[in-house]
Design a protein around this motif. Structure first.
Motif, PDB file in Angstrom:
ATOM      1  N   THR A 117      -3.256  15.412  -3.473  1.00  0.00           N
ATOM      2  CA  THR A 117      -4.288  14.493  -3.939  1.00  0.00           C
ATOM      3  C   THR A 117      -3.779  13.708  -5.123  1.00  0.00           C
ATOM      4  O   THR A 117      -3.299  14.282  -6.110  1.00  0.00           O
ATOM      5  CB  THR A 117      -5.555  15.272  -4.342  1.00  0.00           C
ATOM      6  N   LEU A 118      -3.920  12.375  -5.029  1.00  0.00           N
ATOM      7  CA  LEU A 118      -3.425  11.516  -6.101  1.00  0.00           C
ATOM      8  C   LEU A 118      -4.293  11.531  -7.346  1.00  0.00           C
ATOM      9  O   LEU A 118      -3.867  11.079  -8.398  1.00  0.00           O
ATOM     10  CB  LEU A 118      -3.321  10.071  -5.595  1.00  0.00           C
ATOM     11  N   THR A 138      -4.885   6.380  -1.878  1.00  0.00           N
ATOM     12  CA  THR A 138      -3.972   5.257  -1.671  1.00  0.00           C
ATOM     13  C   THR A 138      -3.816   4.447  -2.955  1.00  0.00           C
ATOM     14  O   THR A 138      -4.770   4.304  -3.733  1.00  0.00           O
ATOM     15  CB  THR A 138      -4.476   4.353  -0.537  1.00  0.00           C
ATOM     16  N   VAL A 139      -2.617   3.938  -3.125  1.00  0.00           N
ATOM     17  CA  VAL A 139      -2.268   3.102  -4.263  1.00  0.00           C
ATOM     18  C   VAL A 139      -1.879   1.725  -3.744  1.00  0.00           C
ATOM     19  O   VAL A 139      -1.299   1.617  -2.661  1.00  0.00           O
ATOM     20  CB  VAL A 139      -1.070   3.722  -5.016  1.00  0.00           C
ATOM     21  N   TYR A 140      -2.178   0.691  -4.532  1.00  0.00           N
ATOM     22  CA  TYR A 140      -1.867  -0.665  -4.103  1.00  0.00           C
ATOM     23  C   TYR A 140      -1.091  -1.419  -5.183  1.00  0.00           C
ATOM     24  O   TYR A 140      -1.199  -1.104  -6.368  1.00  0.00           O
ATOM     25  CB  TYR A 140      -3.157  -1.443  -3.805  1.00  0.00           C
ATOM     26  N   SER A 158       0.846  -1.191   0.000  1.00  0.00           N
ATOM     27  CA  SER A 158       0.000   0.000   0.000  1.00  0.00           C
ATOM     28  C   SER A 158       0.875   1.232   0.000  1.00  0.00           C
ATOM     29  O   SER A 158       2.004   1.212   0.510  1.00  0.00           O
ATOM     30  CB  SER A 158      -0.899   0.015   1.240  1.00  0.00           C
ATOM     31  N   CYS A 159       0.343   2.309  -0.539  1.00  0.00           N
ATOM     32  CA  CYS A 159       1.066   3.578  -0.567  1.00  0.00           C
ATOM     33  C   CYS A 159       0.056   4.685  -0.313  1.00  0.00           C
ATOM     34  O   CYS A 159      -0.812   4.935  -1.159  1.00  0.00           O
ATOM     35  CB  CYS A 159       1.752   3.760  -1.908  1.00  0.00           C
ATOM     36  N   ALA A 160       0.187   5.317   0.831  1.00  0.00           N
ATOM     37  CA  ALA A 160      -0.735   6.382   1.208  1.00  0.00           C
ATOM     38  C   ALA A 160      -0.102   7.741   0.942  1.00  0.00           C
ATOM     39  O   ALA A 160       1.041   7.979   1.331  1.00  0.00           O
ATOM     40  CB  ALA A 160      -1.104   6.253   2.674  1.00  0.00           C
ATOM     41  N   ALA A 161      -0.861   8.602   0.293  1.00  0.00           N
ATOM     42  CA  ALA A 161      -0.387   9.949  -0.001  1.00  0.00           C
ATOM     43  C   ALA A 161      -0.943  10.931   1.027  1.00  0.00           C
ATOM     44  O   ALA A 161      -2.086  10.798   1.469  1.00  0.00           O
ATOM     45  CB  ALA A 161      -0.819  10.377  -1.389  1.00  0.00           C
ATOM     46  N   SER A 188      -3.490  -0.925  -8.489  1.00  0.00           N
ATOM     47  CA  SER A 188      -4.824  -0.343  -8.359  1.00  0.00           C
ATOM     48  C   SER A 188      -4.723   0.921  -7.529  1.00  0.00           C
ATOM     49  O   SER A 188      -3.695   1.191  -6.902  1.00  0.00           O
ATOM     50  CB  SER A 188      -5.795  -1.338  -7.718  1.00  0.00           C
ATOM     51  N   ARG A 189      -5.800   1.691  -7.549  1.00  0.00           N
ATOM     52  CA  ARG A 189      -5.818   2.934  -6.786  1.00  0.00           C
ATOM     53  C   ARG A 189      -7.194   3.129  -6.183  1.00  0.00           C
ATOM     54  O   ARG A 189      -8.195   2.733  -6.782  1.00  0.00           O
ATOM     55  CB  ARG A 189      -5.410   4.117  -7.650  1.00  0.00           C
TER      56      ARG A 189
END
Length: 125
Positions: free
Chosen positions: A28-29, A78-80, A21-24, A71-72
């Protein structure tokens, strides 16, 4: 300041799965193309998978096609990266990134505006 924070790495046996997971934060992504990169010891960083913000178009490195899925979730910012059938050669530090560059430029030419700090993935028995 803008941040991307990865999580979900760890030690897994060959054939196993992990979801990164990647949280920004502080940006805003939604309007950025996103991607996952990796760097193994002694090797150059490579683009693993990238996804367009506009049309969902994706890029996958040949080595991970049919095994990894990007995926997002814009609502969670968040990105996965779902990684299945992991192999020892997938061992690396994995980084997420965000960019206004195209998916192709981002993943193939290693271009991004923002980078995470990385999370270690080790595939070993």
């Amino acid at each position: 300041q803008v941040q991307l924070v990865e999580s979900g790495g760890g030690l897994v046996q060959p054939g196993g799965s992990l979801r990164l997971s990647c949280a920004a934060s502080r940006f805003t992504l939604d309007y950025y193309n996103i991607g996952w990169f990796r760097q193994a010891p002694g090797k150059e960083r490579e683009g693993v998978s990238c996804m367009s913000s506009s049309d969902g178009r994706t890029y996958y490195a040949d080595s991970v096609k049919s095994r990894f899925t990007i995926s997002r979730d814009n609502a969670k910012n968040t990105v996965y990266l779902q990684m299945n059938s992991l192999k020892p050669e997938d061992t690396a530090v994995y980084y997420c990134a965000a960019s206004i560059a195209t998916v192709q430029v981002m993943c193939v030419r290693d271009r991004a505006d923002y980078w995470g700090q990385g999370t270690q993935v080790t595939v070993s028995s």
